[in-house]
Design a protein around this motif. Structure first.
Motif, PDB file in Angstrom:
ATOM      1  N   ALA A   1       1.633  -3.249   3.393  1.00  0.00           N
ATOM      2  CA  ALA A   1       1.538  -2.137   2.446  1.00  0.00           C
ATOM      3  C   ALA A   1       1.954  -0.830   3.095  1.00  0.00           C
ATOM      4  O   ALA A   1       2.655   0.001   2.485  1.00  0.00           O
ATOM      5  CB  ALA A   1       0.114  -2.043   1.907  1.00  0.00           C
TER       6      ALA A   1
ATOM      7  N   VAL B   1      -2.960   1.667  -4.479  1.00  0.00           N
ATOM      8  CA  VAL B   1      -3.170   0.423  -5.228  1.00  0.00           C
ATOM      9  C   VAL B   1      -2.544  -0.754  -4.501  1.00  0.00           C
ATOM     10  O   VAL B   1      -3.134  -1.836  -4.390  1.00  0.00           O
ATOM     11  CB  VAL B   1      -2.589   0.586  -6.662  1.00  0.00           C
ATOM     12  CG1 VAL B   1      -2.521  -0.769  -7.349  1.00  0.00           C
ATOM     13  CG2 VAL B   1      -3.444   1.536  -7.466  1.00  0.00           C
ATOM     14  N   SER B   2      -1.326  -0.540  -3.995  1.00  0.00           N
ATOM     15  CA  SER B   2      -0.664  -1.674  -3.320  1.00  0.00           C
ATOM     16  C   SER B   2      -1.415  -2.047  -2.058  1.00  0.00           C
ATOM     17  O   SER B   2      -1.537  -3.235  -1.722  1.00  0.00           O
ATOM     18  CB  SER B   2       0.790  -1.314  -3.010  1.00  0.00           C
ATOM     19  OG  SER B   2       0.902  -0.648  -1.777  1.00  0.00           O
TER      20      SER B   2
ATOM     21  N   GLN C   1       6.979  -2.534  -4.936  1.00  0.00           N
ATOM     22  CA  GLN C   1       6.025  -1.514  -4.523  1.00  0.00           C
ATOM     23  C   GLN C   1       5.835  -0.473  -5.626  1.00  0.00           C
ATOM     24  O   GLN C   1       4.759   0.080  -5.779  1.00  0.00           O
ATOM     25  CB  GLN C   1       6.553  -0.784  -3.279  1.00  0.00           C
ATOM     26  CG  GLN C   1       6.517  -1.631  -2.010  1.00  0.00           C
ATOM     27  CD  GLN C   1       5.118  -1.674  -1.434  1.00  0.00           C
ATOM     28  OE1 GLN C   1       4.307  -0.807  -1.746  1.00  0.00           O
ATOM     29  NE2 GLN C   1       4.839  -2.679  -0.633  1.00  0.00           N
TER      30      GLN C   1
ATOM     31  N   PHE D   1      -4.697  -1.858  -1.425  1.00  0.00           N
ATOM     32  CA  PHE D   1      -5.893  -2.654  -1.710  1.00  0.00           C
ATOM     33  C   PHE D   1      -5.553  -3.973  -2.366  1.00  0.00           C
ATOM     34  O   PHE D   1      -6.182  -5.006  -2.084  1.00  0.00           O
ATOM     35  CB  PHE D   1      -6.872  -1.847  -2.588  1.00  0.00           C
ATOM     36  CG  PHE D   1      -7.585  -0.797  -1.805  1.00  0.00           C
ATOM     37  CD1 PHE D   1      -7.357   0.546  -2.019  1.00  0.00           C
ATOM     38  CD2 PHE D   1      -8.481  -1.172  -0.823  1.00  0.00           C
ATOM     39  CE1 PHE D   1      -8.024   1.502  -1.270  1.00  0.00           C
ATOM     40  CE2 PHE D   1      -9.144  -0.219  -0.066  1.00  0.00           C
ATOM     41  CZ  PHE D   1      -8.910   1.122  -0.283  1.00  0.00           C
ATOM     42  N   SER D   2      -4.545  -3.965  -3.240  1.00  0.00           N
ATOM     43  CA  SER D   2      -4.221  -5.227  -3.907  1.00  0.00           C
ATOM     44  C   SER D   2      -3.672  -6.232  -2.902  1.00  0.00           C
ATOM     45  O   SER D   2      -4.009  -7.422  -2.954  1.00  0.00           O
ATOM     46  CB  SER D   2      -3.250  -4.976  -5.059  1.00  0.00           C
ATOM     47  OG  SER D   2      -1.914  -5.147  -4.623  1.00  0.00           O
ATOM     48  N   ASN D   3      -2.832  -5.790  -1.989  1.00  0.00           N
ATOM     49  CA  ASN D   3      -2.345  -6.702  -0.947  1.00  0.00           C
ATOM     50  C   ASN D   3      -3.497  -7.342  -0.191  1.00  0.00           C
ATOM     51  O   ASN D   3      -3.554  -8.566  -0.007  1.00  0.00           O
ATOM     52  CB  ASN D   3      -1.467  -5.941   0.056  1.00  0.00           C
ATOM     53  CG  ASN D   3      -0.017  -6.020  -0.309  1.00  0.00           C
ATOM     54  OD1 ASN D   3       0.322  -6.411  -1.423  1.00  0.00           O
ATOM     55  ND2 ASN D   3       0.848  -5.656   0.610  1.00  0.00           N
TER      56      ASN D   3
ATOM     57  N   VAL E   1      -6.708  -7.605  -0.965  1.00  0.00           N
ATOM     58  CA  VAL E   1      -7.585  -8.480  -1.749  1.00  0.00           C
ATOM     59  C   VAL E   1      -6.890  -9.785  -2.084  1.00  0.00           C
ATOM     60  O   VAL E   1      -7.483 -10.871  -1.960  1.00  0.00           O
ATOM     61  CB  VAL E   1      -8.032  -7.742  -3.038  1.00  0.00           C
ATOM     62  CG1 VAL E   1      -8.670  -8.707  -4.012  1.00  0.00           C
ATOM     63  CG2 VAL E   1      -9.007  -6.642  -2.673  1.00  0.00           C
ATOM     64  N   VAL E   2      -5.624  -9.716  -2.495  1.00  0.00           N
ATOM     65  CA  VAL E   2      -4.932 -10.947  -2.876  1.00  0.00           C
ATOM     66  C   VAL E   2      -4.766 -11.871  -1.674  1.00  0.00           C
ATOM     67  O   VAL E   2      -4.982 -13.087  -1.773  1.00  0.00           O
ATOM     68  CB  VAL E   2      -3.562 -10.590  -3.506  1.00  0.00           C
ATOM     69  CG1 VAL E   2      -2.697 -11.830  -3.613  1.00  0.00           C
ATOM     70  CG2 VAL E   2      -3.772  -9.991  -4.884  1.00  0.00           C
TER      71      VAL E   2
END
Lengths: 269, 110
Positions: free
Chosen positions: B39, B59-60, A6, B62-64, B66-67
């Motif tokens: 997240a 960031v985490s 994280q 949205f990245s979670n 999207v991925v």
């Protein structure tokens, strides 16, 4: 599966100035306060998005099941549904066939029953066990008493009945006696005639059902019943009617000696 | 607190407004929700560890999302859609469990 995934830089966030940094519980307590900071607002905003998405997804799920399935699953569902509908179609055609069979067999039974009833009626009329009605004639034969003429009238009546039969009479009644195939005409001592087992005296009233015209002309031809009665000194009246009733009945009797011939070459049912 | 409030407000808004999800998005929404949940739990654990950074959290998040959606989309295109989505859900579930375990250790010292 650690916090490193994280937080690649693991920088302690700048919290509110008087936050005790020591225990998790303390941090939780500090989280409960309504202090405004960029961090908290961002977290709040993202949690709002999350809540929105959760609510929408749950709504979606309860309302329709098919739209969030993938193509392969939908294809599977479709083939299941097609199989089931094929099976049901086969069942429908089977049941329809059964229903048609039952219907025709039911009809056949009803047809057989009505045919049997018709035959019963016909045989009843001929055997004298059923009353009959229809167009026909009423023949009234008046002869003088036998003492005066010495003539016997059983033969006369038998002639009349025979002529009527030849003319197609289907039911014949003399007085209150039904005339059938085995009815005997016997002269009585007192000048009357015993028809079957009923006494009859002049005037003899013969009621016959058949074609009124034909029956009437059967009485009338030269050297027929009318002229015979005239020769015996009597008189005949023939009245054609559109409807006469033959209500006298003959008790049905089974033959004591004769047996029906069973048809041996008919296929068994 | 603000986060919790935000969550509640979001749920209420979702129920009240009842937005229609576009059809192309519908198969990926559940996976995205689970990824976002992961997240959020991660962020909560980070906060209790004293390591919370809002930038990292955003960031985490949205990245979670999207991925996870990308992996499921790729799986659908390749024909292993249901298997890959199962895998993604399993992994996210494992991460959620481990984050919750950390949070529990913080809260109950057990």
């Amino acid at each position: 599966m650690s916090t490193a995934s994280q937080h690649p830089d693991a920088v302690p966030a700048p919290p509110a100035p008087d936050q005790p940094p020591v225990t998790g519980r303390a941090r939780l307590r500090s989280a409960m306060t309504l202090r405004l900071s960029r961090a908290r607002l961002l977290a709040g905003a993202l949690c709002l998005v999350l809540g929105l998405a959760v609510a929408v997804q749950v709504r979606q799920r309860t309302s329709s099941d098919l739209s969030d399935l993938r193509q392969s699953e939908l294809v599977g569902l479709l083939s299941d549904a097609t199989d089931r509908s094929d099976r049901l179609d086969r069942e429908i055609s089977d049941l329809q066939r059964q229903r048609d069979e039952l219907r025709t067999s039911g009809d056949a039974a009803a047809a057989a029953r009505s045919l049997a009833q018709q035959r019963l009626d016909t045989l009843g009329i001929l055997a004298g066990t059923t009353a009959a009605t229809g167009p026909g004639v009423v023949v009234k034969i008046t002869v003088p008493a036998a003492e005066t003429t010495g003539l016997r009238h059983a033969a006369l009546l038998l002639d009349a009945v025979q002529e009527l039969r030849d003319a197609g009479a289907e039911a014949i009644q003399i007085g209150t006696a039904r005339v059938v195939a085995d009815t005997a005409f016997t002269d009585d001592d007192d000048g009357g005639v015993t028809v079957g087992d009923v006494h009859a005296h002049s005037p003899f009233v013969i009621t016959a059902i058949g074609s009124a015209q034909t029956l009437a002309s059967a009485m009338d031809f030269p050297d027929g019943v009318v002229s015979n009665v005239q020769r015996a000194g009597g008189a005949t009246t023939v009245a054609q009617r559109a409807s006469v009733d033959v209500t006298a009945l003959q008790r049905a009797s089974s033959p004591a000696y004769a047996q029906p011939v069973t048809p041996s070459d008919e296929p068994s049912q | 607190m603000i986060a919790a409030l935000g969550l509640v407000v979001g749920i209420v808004l979702g129920l009240v407004l009842d937005p229609q999800v576009p059809a192309w998005l519908q198969p990926y929404l559940p996976i995205a929700v689970v990824a976002a949940l992961d997240a959020v739990f991660g962020g909560l654990r980070a906060w209790l560890d004293g390591l919370f950074d809002d930038r990292v959290f955003v960031v985490s998040f949205f990245s979670n999302v999207v991925v996870a959606a990308l992996i499921v989309f790729l799986g659908d295109q390749l024909g292993v859609g249901s298997q890959l989505s199962t895998g993604v859900v399993v992994v996210l579930g494992v991460r959620i469990f481990s984050n919750v375990a950390s949070i529990r250790r913080h809260l109950f010292k057990a």
